[in-house]
Design an enzyme around this catalytic site. Sequence first.
Site, PDB file in Angstrom:
ATOM      1  N   THR A 117       0.822  -1.216   0.000  1.00  0.00           N
ATOM      2  CA  THR A 117       0.000   0.000   0.000  1.00  0.00           C
ATOM      3  C   THR A 117       0.855   1.266   0.000  1.00  0.00           C
ATOM      4  O   THR A 117       1.985   1.259   0.515  1.00  0.00           O
ATOM      5  CB  THR A 117      -0.899   0.005   1.254  1.00  0.00           C
ATOM      6  OG1 THR A 117      -1.479   1.302   1.414  1.00  0.00           O
ATOM      7  CG2 THR A 117      -0.108  -0.288   2.528  1.00  0.00           C
ATOM      8  N   TYR A 141      -1.700   0.127  10.298  1.00  0.00           N
ATOM      9  CA  TYR A 141      -2.008  -0.549   9.029  1.00  0.00           C
ATOM     10  C   TYR A 141      -0.805  -0.481   8.082  1.00  0.00           C
ATOM     11  O   TYR A 141      -0.338  -1.505   7.559  1.00  0.00           O
ATOM     12  CB  TYR A 141      -3.237   0.096   8.378  1.00  0.00           C
ATOM     13  CG  TYR A 141      -3.449  -0.356   6.945  1.00  0.00           C
ATOM     14  CD1 TYR A 141      -3.884  -1.646   6.660  1.00  0.00           C
ATOM     15  CD2 TYR A 141      -3.173   0.498   5.876  1.00  0.00           C
ATOM     16  CE1 TYR A 141      -4.049  -2.072   5.346  1.00  0.00           C
ATOM     17  CE2 TYR A 141      -3.343   0.092   4.565  1.00  0.00           C
ATOM     18  CZ  TYR A 141      -3.784  -1.193   4.302  1.00  0.00           C
ATOM     19  OH  TYR A 141      -3.934  -1.614   3.003  1.00  0.00           O
TER      20      TYR A 141
HETATM   21  N1  LIG Z   1      -8.784  -1.154  -1.284  1.00  0.00           N
HETATM   22  C1  LIG Z   1      -7.698  -0.391  -1.385  1.00  0.00           C
HETATM   23  O1  LIG Z   1      -7.781   0.787  -1.825  1.00  0.00           O
HETATM   24  C2  LIG Z   1      -6.346  -0.945  -1.009  1.00  0.00           C
HETATM   25  C3  LIG Z   1      -5.234  -0.087  -1.091  1.00  0.00           C
HETATM   26  C4  LIG Z   1      -3.980  -0.599  -0.761  1.00  0.00           C
HETATM   27  C5  LIG Z   1      -3.823  -1.926  -0.388  1.00  0.00           C
HETATM   28  N2  LIG Z   1      -4.926  -2.732  -0.302  1.00  0.00           N
HETATM   29  C6  LIG Z   1      -4.721  -4.126   0.120  1.00  0.00           C
HETATM   30  O2  LIG Z   1      -5.375  -4.988  -0.789  1.00  0.00           O
HETATM   31  C7  LIG Z   1      -5.836  -6.153  -0.127  1.00  0.00           C
HETATM   32  C8  LIG Z   1      -7.279  -6.409  -0.480  1.00  0.00           C
HETATM   33  O3  LIG Z   1      -8.054  -5.287  -0.077  1.00  0.00           O
HETATM   34  P1  LIG Z   1      -9.624  -5.186  -0.374  1.00  0.00           P
HETATM   35  O4  LIG Z   1      -9.939  -3.749  -0.557  1.00  0.00           O
HETATM   36  O5  LIG Z   1      -9.983  -6.149  -1.421  1.00  0.00           O
HETATM   37  O6  LIG Z   1     -10.208  -5.643   1.033  1.00  0.00           O
HETATM   38  P2  LIG Z   1     -11.420  -6.649   1.380  1.00  0.00           P
HETATM   39  O7  LIG Z   1     -11.686  -6.479   2.844  1.00  0.00           O
HETATM   40  O8  LIG Z   1     -12.537  -6.470   0.425  1.00  0.00           O
HETATM   41  O9  LIG Z   1     -10.764  -8.074   1.112  1.00  0.00           O
HETATM   42  C9  LIG Z   1      -9.973  -8.760   2.058  1.00  0.00           C
HETATM   43  C10 LIG Z   1     -10.401 -10.224   2.023  1.00  0.00           C
HETATM   44  O10 LIG Z   1      -9.538 -10.979   2.885  1.00  0.00           O
HETATM   45  C11 LIG Z   1     -10.332 -11.846   3.697  1.00  0.00           C
HETATM   46  N3  LIG Z   1      -9.528 -12.111   4.907  1.00  0.00           N
HETATM   47  C12 LIG Z   1      -9.131 -11.184   5.827  1.00  0.00           C
HETATM   48  N4  LIG Z   1      -8.337 -11.793   6.740  1.00  0.00           N
HETATM   49  C13 LIG Z   1      -8.234 -13.098   6.381  1.00  0.00           C
HETATM   50  C14 LIG Z   1      -7.533 -14.204   6.924  1.00  0.00           C
HETATM   51  N5  LIG Z   1      -6.790 -14.110   8.039  1.00  0.00           N
HETATM   52  N6  LIG Z   1      -7.640 -15.422   6.298  1.00  0.00           N
HETATM   53  C15 LIG Z   1      -8.417 -15.552   5.178  1.00  0.00           C
HETATM   54  N7  LIG Z   1      -9.095 -14.521   4.627  1.00  0.00           N
HETATM   55  C16 LIG Z   1      -8.995 -13.309   5.222  1.00  0.00           C
HETATM   56  C17 LIG Z   1     -11.643 -11.122   3.910  1.00  0.00           C
HETATM   57  O11 LIG Z   1     -12.727 -11.980   4.214  1.00  0.00           O
HETATM   58  C18 LIG Z   1     -11.836 -10.437   2.536  1.00  0.00           C
HETATM   59  O12 LIG Z   1     -12.525 -11.271   1.635  1.00  0.00           O
HETATM   60  C19 LIG Z   1      -5.582  -5.925   1.369  1.00  0.00           C
HETATM   61  O13 LIG Z   1      -4.433  -6.645   1.758  1.00  0.00           O
HETATM   62  C20 LIG Z   1      -5.353  -4.431   1.459  1.00  0.00           C
HETATM   63  O14 LIG Z   1      -4.488  -4.112   2.520  1.00  0.00           O
HETATM   64  C21 LIG Z   1      -6.181  -2.267  -0.598  1.00  0.00           C
END
Ligand SMILES: NC(=O)c1ccc[n+]([C@@H]2O[C@H](COP(=O)([O-])OP(=O)(O)OC[C@H]3O[C@@H](n4cnc5c(N)ncnc54)[C@H](O)[C@@H]3O)[C@@H](O)[C@H]2O)c1
Length: 331
Positions: A117, A141
Amino acid sequence: MTVLVTGGAGYIGSHMVWELLDAGESVVVLDRLSTGFEWAVAPEAKLVVGDVADEDLVGSIIRDNKVDAIIHFAGSIVVPESVADPLAYYENNTSKTRTLIETAVREGVPHFIFSSTAAVYGGAGLEPVREDARLAPESPYGLSKLMSEWMLRDAGLAHDIRYTALRYFNVAGADPKGRTGQSTPGATHLIKVACETALGKRPFMQVFGTDYPTPDGTCMRDYIHVSDLAAAHRLALQRLRAGGPSLVANCGYSHGYSVLEVIESVRRAFGRDFEVKMGARRPGDAAAVVANSDLARAELGWTPQRDDLDQIVADALAWERILTGKNSARG
Ligand SMILES: NC(=O)c1ccc[n+]([C@@H]2O[C@H](COP(=O)([O-])OP(=O)(O)OC[C@H]3O[C@@H](n4cnc5c(N)ncnc54)[C@H](O)[C@@H]3O)[C@@H](O)[C@H]2O)c1
């Protein structure tokens, strides 16, 4: 060969699953469904409900499916929540990633792609930020993700595993074919919030700060279409499989839009006005966070296809309407 997508029932992961299936890959998803949804996983992918830190489960998934690459999206993503409960974030994002990397090494998985991120940089200036900028996460985070990057770096030096860590900027939009999108209730992403307000799911929305040193006084962010982000991961996978070395690269478009520009775009797409209240700054918001994405373009051969705010917003709004239908069908 099969790709294991952790968090594949979540927002970005569910787009990745479609991207891989569209490219003819075999995909298995591991997700504990804490914020993700079973229905978000493409039916052609195998879904295993469980935790990434369950070593026996992950080991058997890897062996049974001949997994040669892990794309690791699973994690907790809400910055203020990480400030209120840091240990939960270090547990779910850092400790569990450590266990997953260990399992990958033990089972001989050679390729690992990690969701990092822009929050690893901390307060960025108005200039696009390069990967070698100062790393100074301002939240648990951001630090939980940076520590995961460092574990990957060290594991990559000690063991036979190569990785790509992609540092995402502001991920937005939805699958242009309407197969999946951002579905988390109460999500805080600006474009999602503006679309929800336009559709009457929220009575109004708030702009936090109008006196930043930006052209219109509101914060600027680099919004990247989720489909372009998924494509970057697919290219990263190709590169690792072709023997490419480990890499840390930004994923953004290298230019930003202000909060007011985003709201105007949603108004244009919706064709009507909605209530927006101007408010004070929120603690911790940087004036601008914009990627320098030269490295991803050069190393991955990544050429974004959807670098257009109006298209991102149109896809997000279309998904928000589909989601309304899904939720009312479910009662
Ligand atoms: N959305 C953004 O703008 C953004 C920006 C930078 C980084 N990210 C990173 O991208 C990744 C995905 O983000 P997102 O927006 O899709 O979030 P999201 O919450 O929609 O998806 C995360 C998924 O991981 C699952 N999960 C969480 N902990 C778990 C575990 N211990 N074991 C199994 N499953 C687990 C959740 O059920 C969910 O389906 C994350 O790692 C986040 O840090 C997202």
